[in-house]
Design a protein around this motif. Structure first.
Motif, short mmCIF file in Angstrom:
data_model
loop_
_atom_site.label_atom_id
_atom_site.label_comp_id
_atom_site.label_asym_id
_atom_site.label_seq_id
_atom_site.Cartn_x
_atom_site.Cartn_y
_atom_site.Cartn_z
N THR A 95 7.28 -1.53 10.72
CA THR A 95 6.63 -1.08 11.95
C THR A 95 7.61 -1.08 13.12
O THR A 95 7.66 -0.13 13.91
CB THR A 95 5.42 -1.99 12.28
N ARG A 96 8.39 -2.14 13.23
CA ARG A 96 9.37 -2.20 14.31
C ARG A 96 10.41 -1.11 14.18
O ARG A 96 10.85 -0.53 15.19
CB ARG A 96 10.05 -3.58 14.31
N ARG A 97 10.79 -0.78 12.97
CA ARG A 97 11.80 0.25 12.76
C ARG A 97 11.27 1.64 13.04
O ARG A 97 11.96 2.49 13.61
CB ARG A 97 12.34 0.16 11.33
N LEU A 98 10.01 1.89 12.64
CA LEU A 98 9.43 3.22 12.77
C LEU A 98 8.83 3.48 14.16
O LEU A 98 8.78 4.62 14.62
CB LEU A 98 8.33 3.41 11.73
N GLY A 99 8.30 2.43 14.75
CA GLY A 99 7.55 2.60 16.00
C GLY A 99 6.08 2.82 15.76
O GLY A 99 5.31 3.02 16.70
N TYR A 100 5.63 2.80 14.51
CA TYR A 100 4.21 2.86 14.16
C TYR A 100 4.05 2.14 12.82
O TYR A 100 5.02 1.94 12.09
CB TYR A 100 3.70 4.30 14.06
N ARG A 101 2.82 1.75 12.53
CA ARG A 101 2.59 0.98 11.31
C ARG A 101 2.63 1.88 10.08
O ARG A 101 1.97 2.94 10.05
CB ARG A 101 1.24 0.26 11.38
N PRO A 102 3.38 1.51 9.05
CA PRO A 102 3.39 2.30 7.83
C PRO A 102 2.08 2.14 7.06
O PRO A 102 1.24 1.29 7.40
CB PRO A 102 4.56 1.70 7.03
N VAL A 103 1.90 2.94 6.05
CA VAL A 103 0.71 2.85 5.20
C VAL A 103 1.13 2.61 3.77
O VAL A 103 2.25 2.93 3.36
CB VAL A 103 -0.16 4.11 5.30
N VAL A 104 0.22 2.07 2.99
CA VAL A 104 0.46 1.83 1.57
C VAL A 104 -0.80 2.23 0.82
O VAL A 104 -1.92 2.09 1.33
CB VAL A 104 0.81 0.35 1.32
N GLY A 105 -0.62 2.76 -0.38
CA GLY A 105 -1.79 3.17 -1.14
C GLY A 105 -1.44 3.40 -2.59
O GLY A 105 -0.33 3.14 -3.05
N GLU A 106 -2.40 3.91 -3.32
CA GLU A 106 -2.20 4.21 -4.73
C GLU A 106 -2.97 5.47 -5.10
O GLU A 106 -3.78 5.97 -4.30
CB GLU A 106 -2.61 3.04 -5.61
N ALA A 107 -2.71 5.97 -6.29
CA ALA A 107 -3.31 7.24 -6.70
C ALA A 107 -3.75 7.19 -8.15
O ALA A 107 -3.01 6.70 -9.01
CB ALA A 107 -2.29 8.38 -6.51
N SER A 108 -4.94 7.68 -8.40
CA SER A 108 -5.43 7.84 -9.76
C SER A 108 -6.53 8.88 -9.77
O SER A 108 -7.51 8.76 -9.02
CB SER A 108 -5.99 6.53 -10.31
N PRO A 109 -6.43 9.90 -10.63
CA PRO A 109 -7.49 10.89 -10.70
C PRO A 109 -8.78 10.36 -11.31
O PRO A 109 -9.80 11.04 -11.29
CB PRO A 109 -6.88 12.01 -11.56
N TYR A 110 -8.74 9.15 -11.85
CA TYR A 110 -9.96 8.57 -12.41
C TYR A 110 -10.83 7.93 -11.34
O TYR A 110 -12.01 7.69 -11.56
CB TYR A 110 -9.60 7.54 -13.48
#
Length: 300
Positions: free
Chosen positions: A103-118
């Protein structure tokens, strides 16, 4: 110099399993300091889920699953009814300290997630996902259901679990999957291979899947994108996804497709039957989305 990836690939299976166990154990010890997913890419099967997840991982404001070296797109946490517990699930995400540094490096909070077509296909998962993070956003890719069904069948053939031809597999779908949803609802820990593998026709009926997801999450937390639109304009679609996730737009270094495969021509009779079959369902989806879907005929 031998890369860490090649060393990992050449290691005996027991070594890899031990390493995974140690990593997961370390993650579980620190689970209380780890976050939960900000987003899910929930489908559709053979709709471009892998491509979108790979594009997201090219963004500096998107953090992958822990450990990064594996670059997996899904934890498979929800497949067995979330029986392993939230501590195990949180071990797949990075500690809050890592998020704060980014966040400090980007200037905004990053996001995290995952993916599954199920995730959109199993009717139980939406509420399990809400229990993890009710503020999570979801992205659903919808593809011409006829093309999707044939691609799904092709993948099952390549994976060695589909002995039938396409037309025969469509004809056998109802008997193969009969009673599976009822069994799933009765047993939260049951994962149905037939429901996952052989649902070629049913998985192209998108509106009920989307409505089911929206029984757990507000509709404004769901973005629906046509797969055809993404592949016609990857960067433009990616910009829309970034806006939806609340992260800065980012120029992708590549717009290549991932997890695509060459396949034979679809049998004409099966294609014609499927386009007729899906016509009312496509119209229903267009009404729900408030925009046309454009799947009235085979692509030129």
């Amino acid at each position: 110099m031998v890369s860490s990836t090649s060393l990992k690939d050449r290691s005996p299976q027991w070594v890899r399993q031990a390493a995974r166990g140690l990593t997961r154990g370390a993650g579980m010890v620190t689970a209380s300091r780890r976050g939960v997913p900000d987003y899910f890419v929930i489908g559709a099967k053979r709709g471009g889920t892998t491509s979108l997840f790979r594009y997201l991982r090219m963004h500096p404001g998107v953090i992958g699953l822990f450990p990064r070296s594996r670059e997996t797109k899904s934890t498979d946490y929800f497949f067995g009814g979330a029986q392993r517990g939230e501590t195990w699930y949180r071990s797949h995400f990075y500690p809050e300290a890592v998020m704060e540094r980014r966040t400090r490096r980007l200037g905004y909070r990053p996001v995290v997630g995952e993916a599954s077509p199920y995730y959109v296909w199993d009717p139980r998962i939406a509420h399990l996902a809400r229990a993890v993070n009710p503020a999570a956003r979801a992205i659903m890719l919808v593809r011409d259901p006829v093309e999707r069904a044939f691609s799904h069948w092709q993948e099952r053939v390549q994976n060695g679990v589909e002995p039938l031809g396409f037309a025969d597999a469509l004809a056998a779908e109802a008997s193969r999957t009969a009673g599976e949803v009822e069994r799933m609802r009765a047993d939260p820990g049951y994962h149905s291979d037939p429901h996952d593998w052989y649902s070629y026709r049913a998985r192209g009926i998108y509106r009920p899947q989307l409505e089911n997801w929206c029984t757990a999450f507000p509709r404004e937390q769901l973005l629906v994108v046509r797969s055809e639109d993404m592949y016609a304009d990857v960067q433009g679609t990616f910009d829309t996804v970034c806006d939806f996730l609340g992260i800065a737009r980012h120029d992708l270094p590549t717009t290549q497709r991932f997890n695509a495969s060459r396949r034979p021509a679809m049998p004409a009779a099966a294609a014609a039957e499927l386009y007729d079959y899906y016509a009312p369902f496509n119209a229903d989806l267009a009404q729900w989305l408030g925009r046309p879907v454009g799947w009235d005929a085979p692509p030129a």
